[in-house]
Design a protein around this motif. Structure first.
Motif, mmCIF file in Angstrom:
data_model
loop_
_atom_site.group_PDB
_atom_site.id
_atom_site.type_symbol
_atom_site.label_atom_id
_atom_site.label_comp_id
_atom_site.label_asym_id
_atom_site.label_seq_id
_atom_site.Cartn_x
_atom_site.Cartn_y
_atom_site.Cartn_z
ATOM 1 N N ASN A 1 0.822 -1.190 0.021
ATOM 2 C CA ASN A 1 -0.095 -0.097 -0.061
ATOM 3 C C ASN A 1 1.003 1.440 -0.035
ATOM 4 O OD1 ASN A 1 -1.595 2.094 0.539
ATOM 5 N ND2 ASN A 1 -2.456 1.240 2.604
ATOM 6 N N TYR A 2 0.825 2.060 -0.992
ATOM 7 C CA TYR A 2 1.722 3.099 -0.999
ATOM 8 C C TYR A 2 0.823 4.593 -0.652
ATOM 9 C CZ TYR A 2 5.256 6.229 -3.241
ATOM 10 O OH TYR A 2 6.140 7.199 -3.461
ATOM 11 N N GLY A 3 -0.270 4.640 -0.418
ATOM 12 C CA GLY A 3 -0.920 5.637 0.085
ATOM 13 C C GLY A 3 -2.263 5.931 -0.659
ATOM 14 N N CYS A 4 -2.763 7.111 -0.447
ATOM 15 C CA CYS A 4 -3.993 7.476 -0.957
ATOM 16 C C CYS A 4 -4.082 9.067 -1.360
ATOM 17 C CB CYS A 4 -5.301 7.391 0.000
ATOM 18 S SG CYS A 4 -5.565 5.901 0.854
ATOM 19 N N ASP A 5 -4.706 9.084 -2.473
ATOM 20 C CA ASP A 5 -5.052 10.418 -2.868
ATOM 21 C C ASP A 5 -6.579 11.047 -2.813
ATOM 22 O OD1 ASP A 5 -2.514 11.254 -3.389
ATOM 23 O OD2 ASP A 5 -2.482 10.749 -5.441
ATOM 24 N N ARG A 6 -6.835 12.341 -2.800
ATOM 25 C CA ARG A 6 -8.082 12.740 -2.959
ATOM 26 C C ARG A 6 -9.177 12.040 -2.112
ATOM 27 N NH1 ARG A 6 -9.532 16.070 -6.494
ATOM 28 N NH2 ARG A 6 -11.723 15.230 -6.888
ATOM 29 N N VAL A 7 -8.926 11.987 -0.894
ATOM 30 C CA VAL A 7 -9.885 11.450 0.131
ATOM 31 C C VAL A 7 -11.191 12.409 0.482
ATOM 32 C CG1 VAL A 7 -10.489 10.248 2.346
ATOM 33 C CG2 VAL A 7 -8.133 9.944 1.233
ATOM 34 N N ILE B 1 -10.233 1.222 -11.843
ATOM 35 C CA ILE B 1 -8.598 1.354 -11.972
ATOM 36 C C ILE B 1 -8.518 2.428 -12.757
ATOM 37 C CG2 ILE B 1 -6.550 0.573 -13.027
ATOM 38 C CD1 ILE B 1 -7.523 -2.284 -12.428
ATOM 39 N N THR B 2 -8.013 3.605 -12.311
ATOM 40 C CA THR B 2 -7.904 5.013 -12.948
ATOM 41 C C THR B 2 -6.521 5.154 -13.447
ATOM 42 O OG1 THR B 2 -7.594 6.084 -10.731
ATOM 43 C CG2 THR B 2 -9.854 5.901 -11.592
ATOM 44 N N GLN B 3 -5.398 4.616 -12.894
ATOM 45 C CA GLN B 3 -4.062 4.914 -13.579
ATOM 46 C C GLN B 3 -3.345 3.582 -13.230
ATOM 47 O OE1 GLN B 3 -2.107 8.160 -11.569
ATOM 48 N NE2 GLN B 3 -3.958 9.231 -11.451
ATOM 49 N N VAL B 4 -2.267 3.208 -14.088
ATOM 50 C CA VAL B 4 -1.250 2.292 -14.246
ATOM 51 C C VAL B 4 -0.232 2.916 -14.606
ATOM 52 C CG1 VAL B 4 -0.843 -0.051 -14.767
ATOM 53 C CG2 VAL B 4 -3.135 0.480 -14.319
ATOM 54 N N GLU B 5 0.925 2.610 -13.909
ATOM 55 C CA GLU B 5 2.135 3.552 -14.237
ATOM 56 C C GLU B 5 3.508 2.247 -13.897
ATOM 57 O OE1 GLU B 5 4.965 6.838 -12.793
ATOM 58 O OE2 GLU B 5 3.199 6.765 -12.222
ATOM 59 N N VAL C 1 4.944 -1.872 -10.699
ATOM 60 C CA VAL C 1 3.688 -1.164 -11.267
ATOM 61 C C VAL C 1 3.092 -0.412 -10.168
ATOM 62 C CG1 VAL C 1 1.783 -1.550 -12.541
ATOM 63 C CG2 VAL C 1 3.407 -2.987 -12.949
ATOM 64 N N GLN C 2 2.719 0.712 -10.450
ATOM 65 C CA GLN C 2 1.908 1.474 -9.516
ATOM 66 C C GLN C 2 0.418 1.555 -10.097
ATOM 67 O OE1 GLN C 2 3.469 4.871 -7.250
ATOM 68 N NE2 GLN C 2 1.954 6.326 -8.167
ATOM 69 N N VAL C 3 -0.489 1.307 -9.230
ATOM 70 C CA VAL C 3 -1.899 1.044 -9.827
ATOM 71 C C VAL C 3 -2.598 1.938 -8.560
ATOM 72 C CG1 VAL C 3 -3.916 -0.407 -9.990
ATOM 73 C CG2 VAL C 3 -1.489 -1.167 -10.548
ATOM 74 N N VAL C 4 -3.609 2.894 -9.153
ATOM 75 C CA VAL C 4 -4.368 3.578 -8.669
ATOM 76 C C VAL C 4 -5.900 3.201 -8.692
ATOM 77 C CG1 VAL C 4 -5.640 6.008 -8.264
ATOM 78 C CG2 VAL C 4 -3.052 5.814 -8.775
ATOM 79 N N VAL C 5 -6.502 2.745 -7.848
ATOM 80 C CA VAL C 5 -7.840 2.161 -7.692
ATOM 81 C C VAL C 5 -8.829 3.284 -7.012
ATOM 82 C CG1 VAL C 5 -9.509 0.475 -7.092
ATOM 83 C CG2 VAL C 5 -7.087 -0.041 -7.740
#
Length: 156
Positions: free
Chosen positions: A89-95, A113-117, A124-128
């Motif tokens: 778990n790397y963190g959170c954005d926009r709570v 899934i909104t971002q994959v880098e 791989v970094q994944v934003v859900v």
């Protein structure tokens, strides 16, 4: 239904994909009380049902951070990542907490899934984006962009 990913390519192909919704989870006063005990946040809107009945929400409500913490309950019911060396778990954005979650309400998690880098180290970094839906409400109890990093086994 849970979605299973076993490679960086599978995650990349899922960009923009809905992960569906989880089953409903009932928010009981005992869970709110346990969270209050664990965090030291004993504000009456959370832990005093009698006083809260005449308060702004008509009863006790879950702490916003309790609602946020339940995202960790919902995520593994939305997706599973396999064939890993490691996942963190790397963190959170926009709570955000657009609506209160009343005690006695049912909530569920909806994911996308909104971002994959791909990172320099091959991870791989994944934003859900997880939306905590409240049964019977047009506004969610929480919306958060969760950030996870996955390192796959070399054969992935």
């Amino acid at each position: 239904m849970m979605t299973i990913f076993d490679s960086a390519a599978a995650l990349e192909q899922a960009l923009g994909q809905s992960l569906g919704v989880t089953d409903w989870l009932l928010i009981e006063q005992s869970r709110v009380d346990q969270f209050a005990e664990a965090t030291g946040d004993h504000q009456w809107i959370h832990v005093d049902p009698e006083k809260a009945r005449s308060g702004p929400f008509g009863g006790t409500i879950a702490h916003g951070y309790l609602t946020l913490s339940l995202v960790n309950y919902f995520l593994p019911r939305l997706m599973r990542v396999e064939n890993l060396q490691m996942g963190v778990n790397y963190g959170c954005d926009r709570v955000r907490f657009p609506a209160p979650v009343r005690v006695g309400a049912r909530i569920r998690g909806a994911g996308e899934i909104t971002q994959v880098e791909t990172l320099a180290n091959g991870a791989v970094q994944v934003v859900v984006r997880v939306t905590v839906e409240v049964d019977g409400s047009d506004r969610p109890g929480c919306v958060v962009d969760t950030i996870s990093r996955y390192t796959f086994n070399s054969d992935a």
